[in-house]
Motif scaffolding. Structure first.
Motif, short mmCIF file in Angstrom:
data_model
loop_
_atom_site.label_atom_id
_atom_site.label_comp_id
_atom_site.label_asym_id
_atom_site.label_seq_id
_atom_site.Cartn_x
_atom_site.Cartn_y
_atom_site.Cartn_z
N GLU A 85 2.16 1.79 -3.43
CA GLU A 85 1.06 2.30 -4.27
C GLU A 85 0.77 3.77 -3.96
OE1 GLU A 85 -0.81 1.14 -6.94
OE2 GLU A 85 0.86 -0.28 -6.93
N SER A 86 0.89 4.14 -2.69
CA SER A 86 0.62 5.52 -2.28
C SER A 86 1.59 6.50 -2.93
CB SER A 86 0.68 5.65 -0.76
OG SER A 86 -0.35 4.90 -0.17
N VAL A 111 0.84 -1.20 0.00
CA VAL A 111 0.00 0.00 0.00
C VAL A 111 0.88 1.26 0.00
CG1 VAL A 111 -1.62 1.35 1.41
CG2 VAL A 111 -2.01 -1.09 1.03
N GLN A 168 -3.87 8.73 -2.07
CA GLN A 168 -4.03 7.83 -0.93
C GLN A 168 -3.35 8.37 0.32
OE1 GLN A 168 -3.49 3.86 -3.59
NE2 GLN A 168 -3.29 3.55 -1.41
N ASP A 217 -6.43 3.06 2.18
CA ASP A 217 -6.41 2.09 1.09
C ASP A 217 -7.80 1.49 0.93
OD1 ASP A 217 -4.91 0.27 -0.82
OD2 ASP A 217 -5.71 -1.21 0.59
N ARG A 218 -8.17 1.23 -0.28
CA ARG A 218 -9.54 0.71 -0.50
C ARG A 218 -9.73 -0.70 0.05
NH1 ARG A 218 -9.65 -0.63 -6.94
NH2 ARG A 218 -7.58 -1.50 -6.96
#
Length: 164
Positions: free
Chosen positions: A36-37, A33, A43, A70-71
């Motif tokens: 990804e951020s 995560v 995010q 995060d989703r």
């Protein structure tokens, strides 16, 4: 985890339980995560904790606090992700994202009407490992068009602890 066991706990008996496996998997997911951020800075959330002058009872500044949403994992608490971000070196990129967001927030409030002298943000020990940290931070501040005096930097506890 095995490397940690070898370096920290020589000749110790380690029991690897189901809970240990779940905890390890969560940490790996959080690291994903964080990566990804960096690719998707939306995010990375910044919350502002107000700082008041108790004598005048007026707002004088604020502290920017990073949060990650995060989703799949949801809203991550700092105690879950900060140390992992520091261990992986991802904190440097996340700090830059936070600084840019803080600058954009400051620009929304003109100097003349802002009750905030400055907004402070934390820097990690990993941030200080970079020889170009000062230049990098100033470049972000200049690019965003904010007066440097409106930004304050605080050193995280990890920096102080590492010095000992």
């Amino acid at each position: 985890m095995l490397l940690e066991i070898k370096t920290v706990r020589k000749r110790s008996l380690i029991v690897y339980t189901r809970e240990s496996a779940i905890d390890h998997e969560r940490k790996l997911n959080i690291i994903s995560v964080l990566r990804e951020s960096i690719k998707h800075p939306d995010q990375v959330l910044v919350h502002y904790q107000p700082i008041y002058n108790v004598k005048t009872n007026q707002l004088v500044s604020a502290e920017a606090m990073m949060r990650i949403e995060d989703r799949f994992l949801g809203y991550l608490q700092p105690d879950e992700f900060i140390s992992l971000a520091e261990q992986t070196g991802l904190i440097v990129h996340l700090s830059q994202i936070v600084l840019a967001k803080v600058c954009r927030f400051i620009k929304q409030i003109p100097d003349e009407i802002s009750p905030l002298n400055h907004i402070a943000m934390n820097l990690s020990g990993e941030d200080f490992e970079s020889k170009t940290i000062g230049k990098t931070l100033l470049n972000i501040i200049e690019k965003e068009g904010v007066k440097p005096k409106r930004i304050g930097f605080e050193i995280t506890e990890s920096v102080v602890l590492q010095s000992y």
